[in-house]
Design a protein around this motif. Structure first.
Motif, PDB file in Angstrom:
ATOM      1  N   UNK A 282       0.846  -1.198   0.000  1.00 42.18           N
ATOM      2  CA  UNK A 282       0.000   0.000   0.000  1.00 42.18           C
ATOM      3  C   UNK A 282       0.880   1.246   0.000  1.00 42.18           C
ATOM      4  N   UNK A 283       0.559   2.169  -0.864  1.00 44.49           N
ATOM      5  CA  UNK A 283       1.306   3.412  -0.956  1.00 44.49           C
ATOM      6  C   UNK A 283       0.963   4.313   0.234  1.00 44.49           C
ATOM      7  N   UNK A 284       2.007   4.854   0.850  1.00 44.46           N
ATOM      8  CA  UNK A 284       1.764   5.775   1.967  1.00 44.46           C
ATOM      9  C   UNK A 284       2.352   7.142   1.639  1.00 44.46           C
ATOM     10  N   UNK A 285       1.925   8.147   2.365  1.00 49.24           N
ATOM     11  CA  UNK A 285       2.375   9.514   2.116  1.00 49.24           C
ATOM     12  C   UNK A 285       3.806   9.708   2.620  1.00 49.24           C
ATOM     13  N   UNK A 286       4.496  10.616   1.983  1.00 43.05           N
ATOM     14  CA  UNK A 286       5.849  10.977   2.395  1.00 43.05           C
ATOM     15  C   UNK A 286       5.748  11.954   3.561  1.00 43.05           C
ATOM     16  N   UNK A 287       6.084  11.476   4.759  1.00 36.95           N
ATOM     17  CA  UNK A 287       5.904  12.282   5.954  1.00 36.95           C
ATOM     18  C   UNK A 287       7.126  12.292   6.850  1.00 36.95           C
TER      19      UNK A 287
ATOM     20  N   UNK B 142      12.353   4.255   0.742  1.00 39.31           N
ATOM     21  CA  UNK B 142      11.238   5.177   0.987  1.00 39.31           C
ATOM     22  C   UNK B 142      10.471   5.447  -0.302  1.00 39.31           C
ATOM     23  N   UNK B 143      11.173   5.599  -1.407  1.00 42.05           N
ATOM     24  CA  UNK B 143      10.497   5.865  -2.674  1.00 42.05           C
ATOM     25  C   UNK B 143       9.633   4.684  -3.102  1.00 42.05           C
ATOM     26  N   UNK B 144      10.101   3.456  -2.846  1.00 44.79           N
ATOM     27  CA  UNK B 144       9.300   2.274  -3.186  1.00 44.79           C
ATOM     28  C   UNK B 144       8.004   2.213  -2.386  1.00 44.79           C
ATOM     29  N   UNK B 145       8.015   2.829  -1.200  1.00 44.36           N
ATOM     30  CA  UNK B 145       6.820   2.813  -0.349  1.00 44.36           C
ATOM     31  C   UNK B 145       5.905   4.008  -0.603  1.00 44.36           C
TER      32      UNK B 145
ATOM     33  N   UNK C 249       7.057   8.783  -4.436  1.00 48.70           N
ATOM     34  CA  UNK C 249       7.163  10.245  -4.503  1.00 48.70           C
ATOM     35  C   UNK C 249       8.633  10.603  -4.731  1.00 48.70           C
ATOM     36  N   UNK C 250       9.157  10.259  -5.924  1.00 47.78           N
ATOM     37  CA  UNK C 250      10.600  10.377  -6.158  1.00 47.78           C
ATOM     38  C   UNK C 250      11.138  11.800  -6.078  1.00 47.78           C
ATOM     39  N   UNK C 251      10.324  12.785  -6.462  1.00 43.15           N
ATOM     40  CA  UNK C 251      10.831  14.165  -6.434  1.00 43.15           C
ATOM     41  C   UNK C 251      11.180  14.585  -5.007  1.00 43.15           C
ATOM     42  N   UNK C 252      10.283  14.322  -4.067  1.00 44.43           N
ATOM     43  CA  UNK C 252      10.542  14.693  -2.678  1.00 44.43           C
ATOM     44  C   UNK C 252      11.643  13.830  -2.071  1.00 44.43           C
TER      45      UNK C 252
END
Length: 218
Positions: free
Chosen positions: A1-6, A176-179, A182-185
């Motif tokens: 499941x994709x999660x937000x970058x936090x 982190x990107x795989x999860x 959000x590669x830019x951030x």
């Protein structure tokens, strides 16, 4: 499941900085010892010793660091020596640093005026004392700037250790990107951290280079 970058993802990436710095420190320290031995071997009058050192330098300067990491990690495993990514990355980067620092310091040793070595020889000073008290202290001043410059390259080179599974800064960013997808951030933060680490060292290297160049012109 994709999660937000936090914040948790940011902290995970930041916590990986310690492993990047630790790997860089180990490789640089080991490379300094190996580099000094290699540099002294290169300026040796013994052709066999000098030739062996030259072959070592050409081998590691002439092949990609990524390939060196693969050969150490998988090569030792094939030979029956199971190694973890940490040991393999440290060994490969140490050998890499030894070759490059050895060539850098060889040039710095040979940049010391030959007359000083000849004068010390005429005074009957032994090779060890000549190197320790006359040649190496002068070569060290010349070597400071290019050595710091190489350290910057070594820190950035640790990012390749991610390919063999070593979780340093770049590998943490990949996880982190795989999860988050959000590669830019993610990689923007990773790039910023590398910049914060390396840019001050680059400034120090340039400052030292200008300073010693000014001293040499006096």
């Amino acid at each position: 499941m994709i999660r937000a970058f936090g914040p948790n993802e940011v902290w995970f990436i930041l916590s990986a900085v310690q492993w990047t710095l630790a790997l860089s420190a180990i490789a640089f320290a080991g490379g300094a010892v190996g580099g000094l031995i290699t540099a002294l071997a290169r300026v040796s009058h013994n052709r066999i010793v000098s030739g062996f050192a030259l072959g070592f330098i050409r081998l590691f300067q002439g092949t990609p660091l990524l390939m060196q990491l693969f050969l150490v990690f998988f090569g030792l495993s094939i030979l029956g020596y199971g190694v973890n990514p940490w040991f393999a990355a440290a060994l490969a980067l140490t050998l890499h640093a030894s070759a490059f620092l050895g060539e850098i310091w060889r040039g710095c040793i040979q940049a010391v005026p030959a007359g000083q070595g000849e004068a010390s020889w005429a005074l009957g000073i032994s090779y060890f004392d000549r190197m320790k008290s006359i040649i190496l202290p002068q070569a060290a001043r010349i070597a400071v700037a290019p050595t710091v410059g190489f350290l910057v390259q070594l820190i950035k080179g640790t990012s390749l250790a991610s390919i063999i599974g070593f979780v340093e800064l770049t590998r943490a960013g990949q996880i982190v990107n795989n999860a988050t997808f959000d590669p830019f951030k993610v990689f923007g933060l990773v790039a910023l951290i590398y910049f914060v680490i390396c840019w001050p060292l680059s400034l120090v290297a340039r400052h030292m280079e200008r300073r010693f160049a000014a001293i040499a012109q006096r």
